[in-house]
Design a protein around this motif. Structure first.
Motif, PDB file in Angstrom:
ATOM      1  N   GLU A 227      24.944  36.031  34.066  1.00 14.13           N
ATOM      2  CA  GLU A 227      24.508  37.032  34.884  1.00 14.13           C
ATOM      3  C   GLU A 227      25.100  37.967  35.573  1.00 14.13           C
ATOM      4  N   PHE A 228      26.494  37.324  35.978  1.00 15.12           N
ATOM      5  CA  PHE A 228      27.445  38.174  36.754  1.00 15.12           C
ATOM      6  C   PHE A 228      27.074  38.615  37.857  1.00 15.12           C
ATOM      7  N   THR A 229      26.136  38.016  38.814  1.00 13.45           N
ATOM      8  CA  THR A 229      25.508  38.601  39.747  1.00 13.45           C
ATOM      9  C   THR A 229      26.311  38.101  41.227  1.00 13.45           C
ATOM     10  N   ASP A 230      27.471  37.088  41.068  1.00  8.97           N
ATOM     11  CA  ASP A 230      28.039  36.566  42.188  1.00  8.97           C
ATOM     12  C   ASP A 230      29.012  37.875  42.663  1.00  8.97           C
ATOM     13  N   PRO A 231      28.783  38.182  44.131  1.00 14.90           N
ATOM     14  CA  PRO A 231      29.867  39.278  44.626  1.00 14.90           C
ATOM     15  C   PRO A 231      31.242  39.135  44.311  1.00 14.90           C
ATOM     16  N   GLY A 232      31.647  37.842  43.843  1.00  8.10           N
ATOM     17  CA  GLY A 232      33.196  37.767  43.697  1.00  8.10           C
ATOM     18  C   GLY A 232      33.596  38.683  42.395  1.00  8.10           C
ATOM     19  N   TYR A 233      32.574  39.076  41.548  1.00 11.90           N
ATOM     20  CA  TYR A 233      32.968  39.882  40.285  1.00 11.90           C
ATOM     21  C   TYR A 233      33.128  41.122  40.736  1.00 11.90           C
ATOM     22  N   VAL A 234      32.340  41.876  42.128  1.00 10.78           N
ATOM     23  CA  VAL A 234      32.721  43.041  42.310  1.00 10.78           C
ATOM     24  C   VAL A 234      34.069  43.132  43.040  1.00 10.78           C
ATOM     25  N   ASN A 235      34.292  41.947  43.795  1.00  6.36           N
ATOM     26  CA  ASN A 235      35.521  42.021  44.645  1.00  6.36           C
ATOM     27  C   ASN A 235      36.762  41.893  43.685  1.00  6.36           C
ATOM     28  N   SER A 236      36.822  41.287  42.550  1.00  4.51           N
ATOM     29  CA  SER A 236      37.679  41.056  41.489  1.00  4.51           C
ATOM     30  C   SER A 236      37.996  42.577  41.073  1.00  4.51           C
ATOM     31  N   VAL A 237      36.842  43.201  40.501  1.00  5.33           N
ATOM     32  CA  VAL A 237      37.103  44.324  40.024  1.00  5.33           C
ATOM     33  C   VAL A 237      37.807  45.591  41.148  1.00  5.33           C
ATOM     34  N   GLN A 238      37.234  45.484  42.263  1.00  5.53           N
ATOM     35  CA  GLN A 238      37.782  46.195  43.139  1.00  5.53           C
ATOM     36  C   GLN A 238      39.221  45.959  43.492  1.00  5.53           C
ATOM     37  N   THR A 239      39.672  44.868  43.845  1.00  7.75           N
ATOM     38  CA  THR A 239      41.047  44.354  43.701  1.00  7.75           C
ATOM     39  C   THR A 239      41.914  44.971  42.696  1.00  7.75           C
ATOM     40  N   PHE A 240      41.518  45.004  41.594  1.00  6.66           N
ATOM     41  CA  PHE A 240      42.149  45.582  40.350  1.00  6.66           C
ATOM     42  C   PHE A 240      42.354  47.065  40.529  1.00  6.66           C
ATOM     43  N   LEU A 241      41.312  47.663  40.820  1.00  7.23           N
ATOM     44  CA  LEU A 241      41.099  49.168  40.939  1.00  7.23           C
ATOM     45  C   LEU A 241      41.922  49.710  42.369  1.00  7.23           C
ATOM     46  N   ASP A 242      42.113  48.833  43.265  1.00  9.15           N
ATOM     47  CA  ASP A 242      42.714  49.185  44.385  1.00  9.15           C
ATOM     48  C   ASP A 242      44.111  49.237  44.074  1.00  9.15           C
ATOM     49  N   LEU A 243      44.824  48.473  43.211  1.00  6.01           N
ATOM     50  CA  LEU A 243      46.143  48.631  42.540  1.00  6.01           C
ATOM     51  C   LEU A 243      46.370  49.902  41.887  1.00  6.01           C
ATOM     52  N   ASN A 244      45.148  50.366  41.278  1.00  6.34           N
ATOM     53  CA  ASN A 244      45.426  51.707  40.255  1.00  6.34           C
ATOM     54  C   ASN A 244      45.361  52.807  41.572  1.00  6.34           C
ATOM     55  N   ASP A 245      44.464  52.919  42.447  1.00  7.78           N
ATOM     56  CA  ASP A 245      44.253  53.815  43.503  1.00  7.78           C
ATOM     57  C   ASP A 245      45.318  54.001  44.370  1.00  7.78           C
ATOM     58  N   SER A 246      46.134  52.826  44.520  1.00  6.92           N
ATOM     59  CA  SER A 246      47.215  52.997  45.513  1.00  6.92           C
ATOM     60  C   SER A 246      48.305  53.649  44.863  1.00  6.92           C
ATOM     61  N   GLY A 247      48.230  53.832  43.358  1.00  9.02           N
ATOM     62  CA  GLY A 247      49.294  54.254  42.596  1.00  9.02           C
ATOM     63  C   GLY A 247      50.432  53.425  42.219  1.00  9.02           C
TER      64      GLY A 247
END
Length: 431
Positions: A227-247
């Motif tokens: 199902e992938f409805t746990d909010p941790g999945y969004v937090n996981s992806v956001q943490t990854f994207l933050d590394l990219n967005d921070s350059g």
């Protein structure tokens, strides 16, 4: 034109004939030898010589058996196995990643249950590192054996760290501080290339283990219940994207590939790179044992998963036997040979590919960096299988494609929504 058509037709016939079941190829012009087909994925020059010699040594010791060997690339074997499985024509012995990549064959009854062989030869069963042997277990039965093991670490270029007066980080805040220092000194902090889009899964798989409880991940990674409805999945992806967005990954990461950026890392153009112990020999050859180091992937400060500090992404690479093999005893004998202590030690020493045996990684058969990394890994109590292997292929492909779009601006919420949709479709098809 006719010649090209004829040549193509002949090529197709030859390809199709290579992987018919072993019962269809029991004998040949060379007499009554048993022939076993073997599909593997190590065509690189630094590896293929070892595997070819190992097969020759086995055939020398077993003069009644011929191993018909094909050795192709990672991507090619994924596609080929899917085609062969759909046609009911799997090789007698074949390479398979762990997790869902292997479980799909187990569920379909396409591969041989090795449990009776392991119960009969418990010394063989108990020779494997348990965390890696477990990657081939489905419904309490063993369907493959691991010959290669790997876990993720963050590697760092020692000269870059020295030039920038940096210490090895042990916490997430320290890791971010290192990234900021390197970026401020016009050095790309983390080598990252995603033109082939699988590299994102290493990061997100590790972050899933940090943010999502183990039982929830197990249920979601199952094609029938994901199902992938746990909010941790969004937090996981956001943490990854933050590394990219921070350059921290640099620019235009979707136009670069993994192989390019690891060369740049070795040349000192980046400070760190996420990679697996199975690849450490490349860095040792390129940089020397003292040119690079490694550290555990820091856990994000807001991680809430029950295995956040004890789980690392990794897994085994395995050999399985087709359920249709007419000579399963001989095929198992080949697996025993390839995973014997003598052969495993030789594999690691000659190729740098870490084996999966207890006591199989030593300073004598590997370089000090790899040996130390495996000693460090003993602190981990759980292995999170490679994300693109432990979920259904449709879910994995959606994950990778959407994450690639995320590197160009797509939100974490939309990425996970794509994954949820794919998981729902897969679950419905498994009812």
């Amino acid at each position: 034109m006719k010649r090209r058509i004829l040549a193509a037709a002949l090529a197709l016939v030859m390809t199709a004939s290579l992987f018919v079941g072993c019962g269809k190829k029991e004998s040949g012009s060379d007499g009554d030898k048993i022939k076993l087909t073997f599909l593997d994925k190590h065509p690189e020059d630094e590896y293929k010589g070892y595997f070819e010699q190992a097969i020759a040594d086995f055939e020398k010791a077993h003069t009644d058996i011929d191993i018909e060997y094909e050795n192709i690339s990672d991507q090619a074997i994924k596609e080929k196995l899917s085609v062969l499985a759909a046609g009911g024509d799997l090789p007698d012995i074949f390479f398979a990643w762990g997790g869902e990549c292997l479980n799909r064959f187990s569920r379909a009854g396409r591969i041989l249950d090795l449990t009776p062989y392991m119960e009969k030869d418990q010394e063989w069963r108990d020779s494997f590192l348990p965390s890696f042997l477990s990657s081939s277990v489905y419904e309490d039965k063993n369907y493959a054996v691991p010959y290669r093991s790997s876990v993720l670490y963050m590697l760092y270029n020692k000269q870059v760290f020295k030039d920038n007066n940096l210490e090895v980080p042990t916490t997430w805040d320290e890791f971010i501080s290192v990234c900021d220092t390197l970026k401020g000194n016009d050095i790309t902090p983390i080598a990252f290339g995603n033109s082939q889009n699988w590299y994102t899964m290493w990061y997100v798989g590790q972050f899933n283990a940090s943010y999502v409880n183990a039982d929830t991940r197990t249920a979601d990674y199952n094609p029938a219940s994901g199902e992938f409805t746990d909010p941790g999945y969004v937090n996981s992806v956001q943490t990854f994207l933050d590394l990219n967005d921070s350059g921290y990954f640099g620019k235009n990461v979707n136009s670069k590939d993994y192989y390019q950026v690891r060369e740049e890392f070795c040349a000192g153009q980046q400070g760190m790179i996420l990679d697996a112990t199975s690849q450490f020999s490349f860095y040792t050859e390129a940089m020397g044992e003292d040119g690079y180091g490694y550290f555990k992937i820091p856990v994000p400060g807001d991680a809430t998963g029950d295995e956040a500090t004890t789980c690392v992404t990794g897994g085994s690479e395995n050999y399985a036997i087709s359920a249709d093999c007419k000579h399963p005893d001989e095929a198992v004998e080949f697996l025993k040979f390839m995973t014997s202590k003598e052969q495993a030690l030789k594999q690691t020493e000659e190729t740098g590919l870490p084996n999966a045996l207890i006591g199989g990684i030593t300073k004598e058969n590997s370089d000090p960096v790899i040996a130390a990394a495996y000693e460090t890994a003993e602190d981990y109590t759980a292995i999170a299988e490679w994300l693109d292997q432990c979920v259904d292929g449709n879910v994995a492909n959606t994950y990778m494609a959407s994450l690639q779009e995320g590197l160009d601006g797509k939100s974490a919420e939309d990425i996970v929504a794509d994954v949820q949709k794919a998981a729902k479709e897969v679950a419905e098809s498994n009812k």
